[in-house]
Design an enzyme around this catalytic site. Structure first.
Site, short mmCIF file in Angstrom:
data_model
loop_
_atom_site.label_atom_id
_atom_site.label_comp_id
_atom_site.label_asym_id
_atom_site.label_seq_id
_atom_site.Cartn_x
_atom_site.Cartn_y
_atom_site.Cartn_z
N ASP A 245 47.04 50.05 41.41
CA ASP A 245 47.59 48.75 41.02
C ASP A 245 49.09 48.80 40.74
OD1 ASP A 245 44.96 48.00 41.15
OD2 ASP A 245 44.72 47.61 39.00
N TYR B 28 44.28 45.89 46.79
CA TYR B 28 42.85 45.87 46.45
C TYR B 28 42.22 44.55 46.88
CZ TYR B 28 38.66 46.49 43.52
OH TYR B 28 37.37 46.61 43.06
N GLY C 286 31.94 40.83 39.28
CA GLY C 286 33.04 40.48 38.40
C GLY C 286 33.43 41.71 37.59
N ASN D 142 29.91 51.42 48.65
CA ASN D 142 30.35 51.12 47.29
C ASN D 142 31.67 51.80 46.91
OD1 ASN D 142 29.95 50.57 44.24
ND2 ASN D 142 29.94 52.80 44.36
N ALA D 143 32.01 52.91 47.57
CA ALA D 143 33.18 53.70 47.18
C ALA D 143 34.44 52.83 47.16
CB ALA D 143 33.36 54.87 48.12
N ILE E 123 32.79 44.56 35.34
CA ILE E 123 31.60 45.34 34.99
C ILE E 123 32.00 46.47 34.05
CG2 ILE E 123 29.63 46.64 35.92
CD1 ILE E 123 29.75 43.69 36.85
N GLN F 266 47.29 43.44 42.39
CA GLN F 266 46.25 44.01 43.25
C GLN F 266 46.28 43.43 44.66
OE1 GLN F 266 42.34 43.76 41.29
NE2 GLN F 266 42.63 45.86 40.59
N GLY G 10 29.60 55.18 37.66
CA GLY G 10 29.77 53.74 37.52
C GLY G 10 28.71 52.93 38.23
#
Length: 241
Positions: free
Chosen positions: A88, A147, A178, A82-83, A180, A144, A13
């Site tokens: 959810d 998150y 946003g 980045n990980a 991606i 979320q 990704g």
């Protein structure tokens, strides 16, 4: 001498795009991953970028992993945190495990990883730390809470660490992507993407991983030393913090 860059979650990704872009720009790159051996091996074969497997939610694993990377490649000049994972569900149904896993991986990992490299960066008077947050850490998102809390925490972490290290040649910035075009977003049903997600994006499309990678290259550059503590939103105009 080439700068050494370490990218967590760097084999798939957005992370894969970042790893490839850094290598193309002349950095010596190491990419970490958490679980998908097949994807990591394929990435390594295609790019020639060395891959390292460890759990960024574990401080001890990060300590051992970074030590190995530095022994193999050299001291880390650029760290891209980045990980990330999602678990959810609506908060009133959320389990402690779903909360802890997301907080530990998406926020705790910033401590676990950055703590391993910050002293070396301070000693060498150079460092670039780029943390990947999310639009949902800025505006929140239904289902979320875990998150969004972690990704908002990434922004606070960035601002404070930037202040502490501004005089030492170390910059700390955050990118808030946003929606991606990655596996994570493609897992959303196509009709939901087309009816509910894309219409909210003024440029009327998903972003591409390479567009996030270009933003990382900008912030990681030697001549980006006057930019620190900043949040760079890359979301097609969907949200302005």
């Amino acid at each position: 001498m080439a700068r050494v860059a370490l990218v967590t979650g760097g084999t798939r990704g957005i992370g894969a795009a970042i790893s490839k872009a850094l290598k193309a720009a002349g950095y010596k790159v190491a990419a970490t991953y958490g679980g998908n051996d097949a994807a990591a091996q394929k990435f390594k074969e295609e790019t020639g970028i060395p891959v390292y497997k460890w759990d960024v939610a574990s401080f001890d694993a990060c300590a051992a992993g970074v030590k190995q990377v530095e022994a193999d490649i050299g001291p880390v000049d650029v760290l891209v945190n980045n990980a990330g994972i999602t678990r959810d569900t609506a908060f009133h149904k959320m389990t402690l495990q779903q909360w802890n896993e997301v907080i530990d991986t998406n926020l705790g990992s910033l401590f676990n990883m950055t703590r391993q490299v910050i002293e070396g960066m301070r000693a060498r008077k150079f460092g670039r730390i780029v943390n990947i947050s999310s639009i949902n850490g800025q505006k929140g998102q239904f289902g979320q809470v875990n998150y969004s809390a972690a990704k908002a925490g990434d922004i606070g972490f960035t601002k404070a660490l930037a202040l502490e290290n501004a005089k030492g040649g170390i910059t700390v910035n955050v990118i808030a992507p946003g929606y991606i075009n990655t596996e994570m977003v493609q897992a959303v049903p196509k009709d939901v993407l087309e009816k509910n997600v894309i219409p909210q994006i003024p440029v009327n499309r998903l972003g591409e991983p390479e567009e996030i990678a270009r933003a990382v290259l900008f912030l990681a550059a030697d001549d980006a030393g006057f930019i620190t503590g900043s949040t760079l939103t890359v979301n097609g105009g969907q949200y302005h913090a």
